[in-house]
Enzyme design. Structure first.
Site, PDB file in Angstrom:
ATOM      1  N   THR A   1      -5.948  -0.244  -6.804  1.00 25.26           N
ATOM      2  CA  THR A   1      -5.029  -1.572  -6.477  1.00 25.26           C
ATOM      3  C   THR A   1      -5.848  -2.464  -5.176  1.00 25.26           C
ATOM      4  O   THR A   1      -6.074  -3.463  -5.365  1.00 25.26           O
ATOM      5  CB  THR A   1      -3.839  -1.285  -6.194  1.00 25.26           C
ATOM      6  OG1 THR A   1      -3.082  -0.700  -7.343  1.00 25.26           O
ATOM      7  CG2 THR A   1      -2.977  -2.744  -5.930  1.00 25.26           C
TER       8      THR A   1
ATOM      9  N   GLY B   1       2.867   2.390  -2.500  1.00 25.25           N
ATOM     10  CA  GLY B   1       3.083   2.931  -3.784  1.00 25.25           C
ATOM     11  C   GLY B   1       4.241   2.429  -4.547  1.00 25.25           C
ATOM     12  O   GLY B   1       4.506   3.063  -5.665  1.00 25.25           O
ATOM     13  N   LYS B   2       4.546   1.072  -4.360  1.00 23.87           N
ATOM     14  CA  LYS B   2       5.870   0.943  -5.024  1.00 23.87           C
ATOM     15  C   LYS B   2       5.440   0.610  -6.176  1.00 23.87           C
ATOM     16  O   LYS B   2       6.171   0.721  -7.299  1.00 23.87           O
ATOM     17  CB  LYS B   2       6.636  -0.274  -3.967  1.00 23.87           C
ATOM     18  CG  LYS B   2       5.743  -1.503  -3.787  1.00 23.87           C
ATOM     19  CD  LYS B   2       6.445  -2.578  -3.004  1.00 23.87           C
ATOM     20  CE  LYS B   2       5.653  -3.880  -2.787  1.00 23.87           C
ATOM     21  NZ  LYS B   2       4.501  -3.337  -1.977  1.00 23.87           N
ATOM     22  N   THR B   3       4.168  -0.230  -6.490  1.00 18.87           N
ATOM     23  CA  THR B   3       4.098  -0.700  -7.795  1.00 18.87           C
ATOM     24  C   THR B   3       3.826   0.513  -8.637  1.00 18.87           C
ATOM     25  O   THR B   3       4.180   0.724  -9.867  1.00 18.87           O
ATOM     26  CB  THR B   3       2.582  -1.503  -7.994  1.00 18.87           C
ATOM     27  OG1 THR B   3       2.928  -2.648  -7.066  1.00 18.87           O
ATOM     28  CG2 THR B   3       2.056  -1.895  -9.215  1.00 18.87           C
ATOM     29  N   SER B   4       3.184   1.623  -7.995  1.00 25.34           N
ATOM     30  CA  SER B   4       3.076   2.846  -9.000  1.00 25.34           C
ATOM     31  C   SER B   4       4.131   3.329  -9.285  1.00 25.34           C
ATOM     32  O   SER B   4       4.432   3.921 -10.396  1.00 25.34           O
ATOM     33  CB  SER B   4       2.046   3.940  -8.113  1.00 25.34           C
ATOM     34  OG  SER B   4       0.878   3.249  -7.930  1.00 25.34           O
TER      35      SER B   4
ATOM     36  N   ASP C   1       5.250 -10.829  -7.765  1.00 20.94           N
ATOM     37  CA  ASP C   1       4.180 -10.706  -6.226  1.00 20.94           C
ATOM     38  C   ASP C   1       3.225 -11.762  -6.601  1.00 20.94           C
ATOM     39  O   ASP C   1       2.519 -11.955  -7.543  1.00 20.94           O
ATOM     40  CB  ASP C   1       3.421  -9.354  -6.386  1.00 20.94           C
ATOM     41  CG  ASP C   1       2.652  -9.238  -5.129  1.00 20.94           C
ATOM     42  OD1 ASP C   1       2.488  -9.954  -4.409  1.00 20.94           O
ATOM     43  OD2 ASP C   1       2.602  -7.958  -4.895  1.00 20.94           O
TER      44      ASP C   1
ATOM     45  N   GLY D   1       0.690  -1.395   0.027  1.00 20.34           N
ATOM     46  CA  GLY D   1       0.088   0.000   0.095  1.00 20.34           C
ATOM     47  C   GLY D   1       0.776   1.300   0.018  1.00 20.34           C
ATOM     48  O   GLY D   1       0.242   2.284   0.010  1.00 20.34           O
TER      49      GLY D   1
END
Length: 589
Positions: free
Chosen positions: A509, A25-28, A50, A23
């Site tokens: 997400t 924001g690493k994916t973003s 993941d 949560g």
């Protein structure tokens, strides 16, 4: 004052790993970095390892384990290493050559040995290693970016080779939970080279992503220390979502800024020593190519206004759900969701609410990164709430000793040595933790048991382990299965006893992930009864344009939850970290 992050700061290494608490924001950031580098002319591959990957959601493209070109971004390809599919492929690769050649009983035994949850991790790392070692495939790319799983899973993934190497080096019987014919030892050197590449600061940068809040920074520090112990030292910290109010007259905006600044002030000396960058809180969700492109060049507008119709205003708060749960005299309440959505806090608030309505409650966690102590602030609620944590290392030791003691006098020396070797397998942890989980649920016969579960990928794996547990225990402990384990799955499927609460945030997400978890649970015949939408700006009175932009962007996700959820409640954004009994009580107002 930190420097604002831009991907150009990371061009000195080829491999970029983004990691952090769920949560944050690493994916973003990983996706936006990939797009920015590709737009700058670099050939980029972004990869997810993941179990609960959401790269497909962010790019709006269906992905596979082989690189797929993102047509809207020349120079960019993406790959999704689905560990569950990898496990199925890995299992078939091992077993396939022996179908029709060995007796059915032997094939069934091999499949059983390859059914454990740790096989999923082995298979995922196998895919990850295959990609890094495939020079022909990777030679086309200037940068390979890894959007890794939430911190707990990432650490397990990276620690896996050393754990398995130790097991293989000490294994004198030739047996392993990966199957006697798997030939894993042949890849030991390749795994070692992969870990070496991760620790090579000239090849690899590790980017820790954190929100500017206490628990997120605490998790970033824990991850950083553990990764350093694996000699992965080329680390950068990005503080994502840093907020600056447009007006000093907005209470919510001032509270958010003060909360963030307090957390940054209290940041440990250790984290302060790491190279750091900041990124601002933006008034939109980072889904879609255009949103990703504007992330590093966004110009914040002062003219955003709140929409007229906000769904959250019409939805009840947490007290409504707790009152409904309290109509029963006992049962299991499981809070589930993607890491970082607030499951620990919600579980603790539910426990306090049930206790205040006169019920006895046992509150426990199976989360590898347990935060219950932080949330409860080590306070107790008279004699109505008891608290426990399932400690994997402790449970493994108890389980191994118990199994060995039962057969110590009945097995010959060679058979005993074989079983002892089997119990050194990492798969044993899955069994031991599952049994402890069953023992906790067993307490629900005369009280409420509230379980703060692990992040989504771990939760699904934990529940999946239930169905193969019977055969595994029969093999390892001479058929002696605890009653609590035998009764567990029927209990979890019993709506009168089990209440599943999915926790999400009003963002793309977390809602996608919660919906997928609901589908997985339903396939296991476990039906969620409630959804909790946590930390909603729509339920605040903010007039700040950035926060109003965030509130507006919540609308589509709150409507989506309303469609998906049998019943749902909304909790407003909280100015302070929720700690202690009084803090939890406020969530019930």
């Amino acid at each position: 004052m930190m420097e604002v992050f831009h991907p150009s700061k990371l061009t000195n290494t080829r491999h970029l790993f983004f990691t952090g608490k769920g949560g944050v924001g690493k994916t973003s950031i990983a996706c936006a970095t990939a797009v920015a580098l590709a737009d700058a002319g670099k050939k980029v591959l972004i990869v997810s390892t993941d179990p609960a990957s959401n790269l497909e959601d962010v790019f709006g493209v269906q992905l596979a384990n082989q690189p797929t070109a993102i047509s809207a971004v020349p120079n960019l390809s993406a790959s999704n290493l689905d560990p569950e599919q990898a496990a199925r492929d890995y299992r078939e690769k091992v077993i396939g050559p022996y179908r029709g050649k060995l007796p059915k009983a032997a094939i069934d035994n091999m499949e059983e040995q390859l059914s454990g949850a740790c096989t999923v991790e082995i298979a995922a790392f196998d895919e990850f290693t295959n990609l890094l070692s495939n020079k022909e495939l990777t030679a086309a790319f200037d940068h390979i970016i890894f959007d890794t799983a939430p911190t707990g899973h990432t650490l397990r993934l990276l620690q896996l080779p050393s754990a398995w190497s130790a097991f293989l080096e000490e294994n004198t019987t030739g047996a392993s939970c990966l199957g006697p014919l798997s030939g894993l030892g042949a890849k030991k050197e390749l795994y070692s080279l992969t870990v070496g590449a991760l620790a090579n600061s000239e090849e690899t940068s590790l980017i820790l992503v954190s929100r500017p809040d206490y628990s997120s920074l605490l998790e970033a520090e824990r991850a950083s220390v553990e990764l350093s112990e694996l000699q992965i030292n080329n680390q950068t910290l990005i503080i994502n979502g840093l907020f600056k109010p447009f007006s000093k007259n907005d209470l919510v905006a001032n509270q958010l800024e003060a909360r963030q600044q307090e957390a940054l002030t209290k940041m440990s000396t250790y984290l302060k020593s790491i190279q750091k960058f900041e990124l601002p809180l933006v008034p939109f969700n980072l889904t879609g190519i255009e949103a990703l492109r504007t992330f590093f060049i966004v110009k914040l507008k002062h003219s955003i206004t709140l929409a007229d119709h906000l769904s959250a205003k019409k939805i009840s708060g947490l007290e409504t759900m707790v009152t409904d749960l309290a109509k029963k005299n006992n049962g299991v309440v499981m809070t589930m969701g993607k890491g970082g959505v607030g499951k620990t806090t919600i579980a603790a608030a539910i426990a306090v609410g049930l206790a205040e309505q006169g019920h006895k409650v046992h509150l426990t966690t199976t989360d590898p990164a347990a935060h219950l102590d932080v949330v409860l602030n080590n306070e107790s609620y008279e004699d109505r709430i008891t608290v426990s944590r399932i400690d994997p290392k402790k449970e493994v030791a108890i389980y191994k000793e118990e199994v060995l003691n039962k057969v110590r006098t009945s097995l010959d020396e060679d058979s005993f040595a074989f079983l002892k070797e089997e119990l050194n397998s990492p798969c044993t942890e899955e069994i031991a933790v599952f049994r402890a989980f069953a023992n906790i649920v067993d307490k629900a016969e005369d009280a409420f048991v509230v379980i703060d579960t692990a992040p989504t990928g771990h939760t699904v794996l934990l529940l999946d382990a239930a169905e193969s547990y019977h055969l595994e225990v029969t093999k390892r402990s001479n058929g002696d299965i605890p009653d609590s384990v035998r009764k567990l799955l029927p209990r979890l499927r019993n709506k009168d006893l089990t209440n599943v609460v999915l926790v999400t945030l009003p963002e793309a997400t977390p809602v996608f992930e919660a919906s997928r978890l609901q589908e997985d649970l339903r396939r296991a015949e476990i039906e969620p009864q409630w959804w909790v939408i946590n930390q909603s700006f729509q339920k605040t009175e903010t007039a700040d344009p950035i926060l109003q932009g965030r509130a507006n962007s919540e609308e589509q996700w709150i409507k989506k939850v309303d469609e998906l959820a049998p019943q749902c409640v909304v909790i407003p954004w909280q100015a302070n970290e929720i700690t202690g009994i009084n803090g939890l009580r406020k969530l019930l107002l």
